[in-house]
Write a protein that holds these residues in place. Structure first.
Motif: not given
Length: 562
Positions: A185-195, A203-211
């Protein structure tokens, strides 16, 4: 003349009537026009980068944004709070909307947020590259006639979910965390919310957190905050962490997880597999420590987890004074649970993350060790005494506390180990190693069938631990490695002078040993020690290092992670 005046008066009346008719009919033309709208906006709390919540208030220099969501691609309009300094304020927006019909509007904060309104949806971005900070976007919607005296009201909540990755205390620093949905599933990238229904997709499946700086975990458990899309994860997620030495370890869930907008999700503790973590017990306490943080004189700064057995008094139905004399704390179920026993006649299965007691029995006289068996069953070694349950191993089902399913005699029973490869249970007591196979296991009346009894080189056996599928480590009076296939004992010369080894753990790949030995007792008991010992050579003349536990009558140490 009078006739002319009368005719003119009639014309004026006709014109006036026509004008009124036109004015009345103009209500049917409710096309958007510029109008003012009283709007009350309330800011709600959001989860911040410290693991707590922030409740923002409207500042004097703040502005809120507003979309007329009924339009295909509306431009945002902005207004300042009329009542700054509080969580709730009245705003006066000027926007294009129908004068008489109800309209749907979406308000948001902060006013410079990257938020767009397109064809009945909101669009924004959950960064795929993050730094461990939280930048919320609060939004809300309302449907109302905008130019009425009452206006409309909205509560603004965070469009994102905040995930807190918990990194357990240990002798390491973390530099990066990567979050991925197991189900794609997409967890990041472009987020679309139905009003209409506030449903979300990303749209994106990966999040990278670089501290920005490595996260030092040597003093306490640390949190890494992650902004993540509010979606349902059908197969859970995996978080992979990397320490400053380049080692990677992970934490996650495989079951479905729902991430709520405006909510938070706490991961289980991520524990590096590249540090040595021990668990030991004595008196009423169980401690986990990072051995790399402990020194010869104290373990206190190295504690990563603890459990006080008196917390289970109500579950056990015992006085707190009987929640004592812990003599084993064996990790089971891939290190997620502990089997704890006490010579005060009880045994519990403990969930490490929640400290919930999953199973208990107080029918185990002089319990000295336990083991988790297939099919959610537990076997307990009950040592010497005068009752009918002493000198035996007892079989239980996790779902049936205090009900003994089966019992087999074993004098001075002290240790039990299940071997998944051989599908056999090994039990020690006195000078005997007994080997059992499971019988009638799928029925309501399971039992243990004694298959073989092996005489050990020495008596006074106190502990047995699993080494590999063909090797067991046995200690008490001296210590030995038992080759299952060859039915052969090999002495470890490090313990040639030991007469009271209480626990022994051996890593055949590295040659390391962690153990407790009360040959020379320490503490208040004849069987206790206050020293955890470590060696890199099973045939050396002395240990390599020690860790002192001066405030506890220690019995056993186990290895969570080598």
């Amino acid at each position: 003349m009078n006739s002319l005046k009368l005719r003119l008066f009639r014309v004026l009346l006709l014109c006036a009537g026509t004008g009124l008719l036109v004015a009345g009919c103009s209500n049917d033309d409710d096309s958007p026009r510029e109008l003012s709208s009283k709007t009350t906006l309330t800011l709600s709390k959001y989860y911040n980068d410290k693991g707590a919540t922030t409740l923002p208030t409207w500042g004097r220099n703040d502005k809120a944004g507003l979309f007329a969501a009924d339009q295909s691609v509306p431009e945002a309009v902005y207004a300042a709070p009329i009542q700054p300094g509080s969580q709730k304020s009245l705003f006066l927006f000027t926007l294009s909307a129908p004068q008489h019909a109800a309209s749907t509007v979406v308000a948001f904060w902060p006013s410079d947020a990257d938020l767009r309104c397109e064809n009945g949806t909101l669009k924004t971005v959950v960064p795929t590259a993050q730094t461990g900070s939280v930048a919320p976007i609060l939004a809300g919607k309302a449907t109302a006639r905008l130019n009425t005296y009452e206006g409309c009201s909205m509560e603004l909540t965070n469009l994102f979910c905040t995930m807190y990755v918990s990194v357990k205390k240990g002798n390491y620093s973390v530099s990066k965390a990567v979050v991925k949905a197991n189900g794609g599933e997409g967890i990041a990238g472009e987020l679309t919310i139905g009003i209409d229904d506030w449903s979300a997709s990303a749209s994106a499946q990966t999040i990278t957190v670089t501290l920005p700086a490595p996260l030092d975990c040597s003093k306490e458990t640390q949190l890494i905050p992650v902004m993540i899309a509010p979606v349902a994860l059908s197969q859970g997620y995996t978080v992979t962490l990397t320490d400053t030495d380049g080692n990677s370890f992970s934490v996650g869930k495989t079951e479905p997880v729902t991430l709520e907008a405006g909510g938070k999700h706490d991961t289980d503790d991520a524990r590096s597999s590249f540090v040595t973590e021990l668990v030991f017990c004595g008196d009423n306490m169980v401690y986990m420590i990072d051995a790399g943080l402990a020194n010869e004189t104290t373990y206190k700064d190295a504690v990563t987890w603890s459990w006080d057995a008196t917390e289970a008094a109500a579950v056990l139905g015992l006085d707190k004074s009987r929640c004592n004399h812990l003599d084993d704390c064996k990790p089971v179920d891939n290190g997620k649970k502990l089997l704890c026993t006490s010579s005060y006649n009880w045994c519990v299965l403990l969930d490490i993350a929640t400290k919930e007691v999953l199973f208990h029995t107080t029918a185990t006289p002089n319990a000295h060790s336990a083991e988790l068996l297939p099919g959610n069953r537990i076997v307990v070694a009950c040592s010497g005494g005068e009752s009918s349950g002493n000198n035996s191993i007892q079989l239980y089902d996790i779902s049936q506390p205090n009900r003994i399913l089966y019992q087999s005699a074993l004098g001075s029973a002290h240790g039990v180990v299940w071997n998944e490869t051989t599908q056999r249970l090994y039990a020690i007591g006195g000078q005997s190693l007994q080997i059992y196979k499971l019988k009638d296991w799928e029925t309501a009346a399971p039992s243990l069938e004694l298959e073989k009894t092996v005489q050990t080189p020495q008596g006074g056996l106190h502990d047995m631990s699993y080494v590999n599928s063909n090797t067991l480590c046995i200690g008490g009076r001296r210590a030995y490695l038992y080759d299952i296939g060859a039915n052969r004992f090999t002495e470890m010369m490090l313990f040639s002078a030991s007469t009271a080894i209480k626990s022994i753990n051996y890593n055949d790949e590295t040659g390391e040993l962690w153990y407790t030995d009360s040959t020379n007792p320490e503490g208040s008991q004849s069987w206790s020690t206050q020293t955890i010992r470590y060696s890199t050579d099973k045939n050396a003349s002395t240990e390599t290092r020690t860790i002192k536990v001066p405030d506890l009558d220690v019995y056993k140490v186990r290895v969570m992670n080598w």
